[in-house]
Design a protein around this motif. Structure first.
Motif, PDB file in Angstrom:
ATOM      1  N   VAL A  65      64.980 -26.047 -28.609  1.00 53.70           N
ATOM      2  CA  VAL A  65      66.418 -26.210 -28.687  1.00 53.70           C
ATOM      3  C   VAL A  65      66.500 -27.771 -28.224  1.00 53.70           C
ATOM      4  CG1 VAL A  65      68.566 -25.722 -27.533  1.00 53.70           C
ATOM      5  CG2 VAL A  65      66.946 -24.147 -27.706  1.00 53.70           C
ATOM      6  N   GLU A  66      67.550 -28.130 -29.201  1.00 55.53           N
ATOM      7  CA  GLU A  66      67.630 -29.668 -29.148  1.00 55.53           C
ATOM      8  C   GLU A  66      69.105 -30.071 -28.937  1.00 55.53           C
ATOM      9  OE1 GLU A  66      65.962 -32.039 -32.379  1.00 55.53           O
ATOM     10  OE2 GLU A  66      63.897 -31.353 -31.743  1.00 55.53           O
ATOM     11  N   LEU A  67      69.738 -30.328 -28.148  1.00 54.60           N
ATOM     12  CA  LEU A  67      70.957 -30.445 -27.931  1.00 54.60           C
ATOM     13  C   LEU A  67      71.536 -32.085 -27.640  1.00 54.60           C
ATOM     14  CD1 LEU A  67      72.256 -27.566 -25.475  1.00 54.60           C
ATOM     15  CD2 LEU A  67      72.659 -27.951 -27.800  1.00 54.60           C
ATOM     16  N   ILE A  68      72.555 -32.448 -28.397  1.00 57.85           N
ATOM     17  CA  ILE A  68      72.782 -34.068 -28.263  1.00 57.85           C
ATOM     18  C   ILE A  68      73.702 -33.953 -27.141  1.00 57.85           C
ATOM     19  CG2 ILE A  68      73.961 -35.652 -29.610  1.00 57.85           C
ATOM     20  CD1 ILE A  68      72.907 -34.447 -32.188  1.00 57.85           C
ATOM     21  N   PRO A  69      73.516 -35.102 -26.166  1.00 57.84           N
ATOM     22  CA  PRO A  69      74.370 -35.036 -25.139  1.00 57.84           C
ATOM     23  C   PRO A  69      75.581 -35.175 -25.453  1.00 57.84           C
ATOM     24  CG  PRO A  69      72.658 -36.987 -25.244  1.00 57.84           C
ATOM     25  CD  PRO A  69      72.579 -36.111 -26.275  1.00 57.84           C
ATOM     26  N   LEU A  70      76.644 -35.036 -24.401  1.00 58.07           N
ATOM     27  CA  LEU A  70      78.090 -35.193 -24.778  1.00 58.07           C
ATOM     28  C   LEU A  70      78.594 -36.743 -25.094  1.00 58.07           C
ATOM     29  CD1 LEU A  70      81.094 -34.143 -24.437  1.00 58.07           C
ATOM     30  CD2 LEU A  70      81.019 -34.749 -22.127  1.00 58.07           C
ATOM     31  N   TYR A  71      78.046 -37.843 -24.417  1.00 58.38           N
ATOM     32  CA  TYR A  71      78.302 -38.912 -24.676  1.00 58.38           C
ATOM     33  C   TYR A  71      77.948 -39.568 -26.107  1.00 58.38           C
ATOM     34  CZ  TYR A  71      73.556 -40.839 -24.227  1.00 58.38           C
ATOM     35  OH  TYR A  71      72.219 -41.047 -24.211  1.00 58.38           O
ATOM     36  N   LEU A  72      77.176 -38.741 -26.929  1.00 55.52           N
ATOM     37  CA  LEU A  72      77.013 -39.235 -28.165  1.00 55.52           C
ATOM     38  C   LEU A  72      77.852 -38.502 -29.405  1.00 55.52           C
ATOM     39  CD1 LEU A  72      73.030 -39.536 -28.213  1.00 55.52           C
ATOM     40  CD2 LEU A  72      74.741 -41.203 -28.143  1.00 55.52           C
ATOM     41  N   ARG A  73      78.687 -37.627 -28.691  1.00 54.27           N
ATOM     42  CA  ARG A  73      79.589 -36.799 -29.704  1.00 54.27           C
ATOM     43  C   ARG A  73      80.750 -37.560 -29.838  1.00 54.27           C
ATOM     44  NH1 ARG A  73      77.686 -30.802 -29.793  1.00 54.27           N
ATOM     45  NH2 ARG A  73      75.511 -30.959 -28.864  1.00 54.27           N
ATOM     46  N   GLY A 110      75.707 -31.795 -33.744  1.00 55.39           N
ATOM     47  CA  GLY A 110      74.492 -31.019 -33.228  1.00 55.39           C
ATOM     48  C   GLY A 110      75.160 -29.718 -32.889  1.00 55.39           C
ATOM     49  N   THR A 111      74.357 -28.872 -32.227  1.00 58.86           N
ATOM     50  CA  THR A 111      74.723 -27.559 -31.752  1.00 58.86           C
ATOM     51  C   THR A 111      75.818 -27.448 -30.759  1.00 58.86           C
ATOM     52  OG1 THR A 111      72.950 -26.377 -32.954  1.00 58.86           O
ATOM     53  CG2 THR A 111      73.844 -25.214 -30.959  1.00 58.86           C
ATOM     54  N   VAL A 112      76.809 -26.233 -30.541  1.00 60.11           N
ATOM     55  CA  VAL A 112      77.603 -26.536 -29.525  1.00 60.11           C
ATOM     56  C   VAL A 112      77.449 -25.677 -28.413  1.00 60.11           C
ATOM     57  CG1 VAL A 112      80.030 -25.828 -29.111  1.00 60.11           C
ATOM     58  CG2 VAL A 112      79.487 -26.480 -31.289  1.00 60.11           C
ATOM     59  N   PHE A 113      76.533 -24.459 -28.716  1.00 63.51           N
ATOM     60  CA  PHE A 113      76.332 -23.533 -27.342  1.00 63.51           C
ATOM     61  C   PHE A 113      75.157 -22.661 -27.792  1.00 63.51           C
ATOM     62  CE2 PHE A 113      79.061 -21.384 -24.311  1.00 63.51           C
ATOM     63  CZ  PHE A 113      78.317 -20.558 -23.562  1.00 63.51           C
ATOM     64  N   VAL A 114      74.287 -22.903 -26.878  1.00 63.99           N
ATOM     65  CA  VAL A 114      72.860 -22.303 -26.948  1.00 63.99           C
ATOM     66  C   VAL A 114      72.871 -21.314 -25.796  1.00 63.99           C
ATOM     67  CG1 VAL A 114      70.424 -22.506 -26.867  1.00 63.99           C
ATOM     68  CG2 VAL A 114      71.788 -24.202 -27.971  1.00 63.99           C
ATOM     69  N   VAL A 115      72.445 -19.968 -26.066  1.00 63.09           N
ATOM     70  CA  VAL A 115      72.203 -18.843 -25.181  1.00 63.09           C
ATOM     71  C   VAL A 115      70.589 -18.474 -25.080  1.00 63.09           C
ATOM     72  CG1 VAL A 115      72.738 -16.308 -24.553  1.00 63.09           C
ATOM     73  CG2 VAL A 115      74.369 -17.906 -25.403  1.00 63.09           C
ATOM     74  N   GLU A 116      69.764 -19.156 -24.276  1.00 67.68           N
ATOM     75  CA  GLU A 116      68.567 -18.931 -24.116  1.00 67.68           C
ATOM     76  C   GLU A 116      68.200 -18.176 -22.807  1.00 67.68           C
ATOM     77  OE1 GLU A 116      64.528 -21.471 -25.113  1.00 67.68           O
ATOM     78  OE2 GLU A 116      66.460 -22.519 -24.046  1.00 67.68           O
ATOM     79  N   THR A 117      68.664 -17.023 -22.928  1.00 67.56           N
ATOM     80  CA  THR A 117      68.530 -15.868 -21.590  1.00 67.56           C
ATOM     81  C   THR A 117      68.808 -14.460 -22.144  1.00 67.56           C
ATOM     82  OG1 THR A 117      69.059 -15.464 -19.560  1.00 67.56           O
ATOM     83  CG2 THR A 117      70.990 -16.199 -21.141  1.00 67.56           C
ATOM     84  N   ASN A 118      68.485 -13.371 -21.470  1.00 67.11           N
ATOM     85  CA  ASN A 118      68.661 -12.037 -21.718  1.00 67.11           C
ATOM     86  C   ASN A 118      70.089 -11.664 -20.879  1.00 67.11           C
ATOM     87  OD1 ASN A 118      66.390 -12.148 -23.014  1.00 67.11           O
ATOM     88  ND2 ASN A 118      65.048 -11.751 -21.536  1.00 67.11           N
TER      89      ASN A 118
END
Length: 458
Positions: A51-59, A115-123
């Protein structure tokens, strides 16, 4: 500040078999043909990129003044309920623990078009009553509104707007995607993202969602999933299966898409009680098959499409069939187009009415390799003297002057022109070329049957 409450979760297996409604009665039996080809049973490594998330300050600066949702997620105890009051929140969000997030009123999570807005990486996480919007535009990084990488999660009543990819499940099993509305970015059809995508993801329930103006719903290497009660409009493929076995597609509505449901290199599964309408254009097709086997198509309405059924080398596996039962083919250009000479298709108790052409069988003299039985044709020219409901003589469909447009597709433009209609009429009176049998139904119905599909007679 929000009030956080502890939530006791059911085990993942119980969640998958009760909440998802995936019971032994709704699954394809494990012994079905193709079950041994389930690639998810083979040993394999995680080949997906991290997963690659672009930080808020770059949006986009428009979301810099919004409250970051990530801070609230980080502060919530594992297994609790995080209730969000109505308002705008800034992405990105990376959920890595079991948590239930519930929106009260209109809760908008904005990714700032990067980038991607919301990542769910859990169960065993849950998202309810949220609007997720503003992904980036990159296909290379799969910019998505909701990227899921976990098992036993529930996503209910979400609004996915202005996103390249809508909801993307990667190597994720036993999830529920329900009651959600998904729309892509306003791009040309070929460069939009997929509304709902399953990749190596099994036994998920995709239910009562509306996917509009996206590219496709796709399932790649994904088995035993259920697509129920969804609506798809103005996209390319309503659902496209590739190397995806034993999936169930039932009670869906697909309108104004280029292709309704397409099975490619797939085995097993059933499509039933669906309405597929207005799959038009040069490549319009309601149901398509490419080297696929052991599939049941029953109780569907297939109407107003360029091609109702388009089948290429299907069934593909030896000693298998593709079965079409009690479907209605109405007002299509070509109702059933079989380009394979292998046979193995079984068509029983279907309705053919108002089609320009009921049957197109590729090859030479191969119309007797498929099974046609008990179908209703509004073009049948015969009688029922013993009043048993079936014609006294078989319904036989031959290619007359039709072969001109069958063998030279550019000639289809002239199919209903006076000159071709005259040639066809003359050949029926006194054939001046060898006729080719397209199909033969030995017991055609005299009257159109009423089938109980979609909750009412039709």
């Amino acid at each position: 500040m929000k009030t956080l409450h502890k939530l006791a979760f059911l085990p993942a297996l119980l969640l998958a078999t009760t909440s998802a409604g995936i019971t032994p009665e709704t699954q394809v039996p494990p012994a079905a043909v193709g079950s041994t080809a389930d690639f998810s049973n083979a040993p394999r490594v995680n080949v997906d990129k991290p997963v690659e998330l672009i930080p808020l300050y770059l949006r986009d600066p428009r979301i810099h003044g919004l409250q970051p949702l990530q801070a609230l997620v980080d502060a919530a105890p594992e297994g609790s309920i995080l209730t969000l009051p109505a308002g705008h929140y800034a992405g990105p969000v990376h959920l890595k623990k079991p948590l239930t997030i519930v929106g009260e009123g209109q809760v908008i999570i904005d990714g700032g078009d990067k980038g991607t807005v919301f990542v769910v990486e859990t169960n065993r996480a849950e998202l309810h009553n949220l609007t997720i919007t503003g992904s980036g535009e990159s296909h290379d990084s799969d910019d998505t509104c909701l990227n899921v990488r976990g098992h036993g999660n529930t996503f209910d009543n979400l609004s996915i707007e202005s996103c390249l990819f809508g909801i993307d499940l990667k190597q994720s099993d036993h999830n529920i995607v329900r009651n959600s509305r998904i729309r892509s970015k306003p791009f040309a059809l070929g460069v939009r993202g997929d509304g709902i995508r399953l990749w190596y993801s099994n036994r998920n329930l995709i239910e009562n969602n509306r996917v509009t103006d996206s590219r496709d719903m796709v399932a790649w290497y994904s088995h035993n999933n259920i697509y129920r009660g969804n609506e798809g409009r103005r996209s390319r493929y309503s659902i496209h299966f590739m190397f995806a076995n034993n999936n169930i597609i039932e009670d869906n509505r697909f309108y104004d898409n280029t292709v309704g449901i397409y099975f490619m290199y797939s085995e097993g599964g059933v499509a039933r009680r669906n309405v597929i309408s207005h799959a038009t254009g040069a490549t319009g097709m309601a149901l398509g098959f490419k080297e696929s086997s052991d599939i049941t198509i029953e109780d569907n309405d297939i109407i107003y499409s360029a091609v109702g059924i388009g089948s290429d080398l299907s069934p593909f596996q030896p000693d298998t069939t593709v079965r079409f039962n009690r479907n209605r083919f109405a007002y299509n250009g070509i109702a059933v187009q079989l380009t394979s000479e292998l046979g193995g298709n079984q068509l029983r108790d279907n309705i053919f009415e108002g089609n320009l052409t009921d049957i197109y069988q590729g090859g030479r003299g191969e119309g007797d390799k498929n099974v046609w039985e008990g179908n209703y044709f509004d073009t049948y020219q015969g009688f029922d003297r013993n009043k048993d409901g079936y014609g006294d003589t078989p319904h036989e469909d031959y290619a007359y002057a039709d072969r001109i447009w069958m063998e030279f597709p550019d000639a289809r433009f002239f199919k209903t022109s006076p000159v071709l209609e005259l040639l066809d009429f003359l050949e029926r009176l006194a054939p001046f070329s060898a006729l080719e049998l397209q199909a033969r139904d030995g017991r055609p119905r005299i009257e159109k049957p009423l089938f109980a599909a979609h909750g009412s007679a039709r």
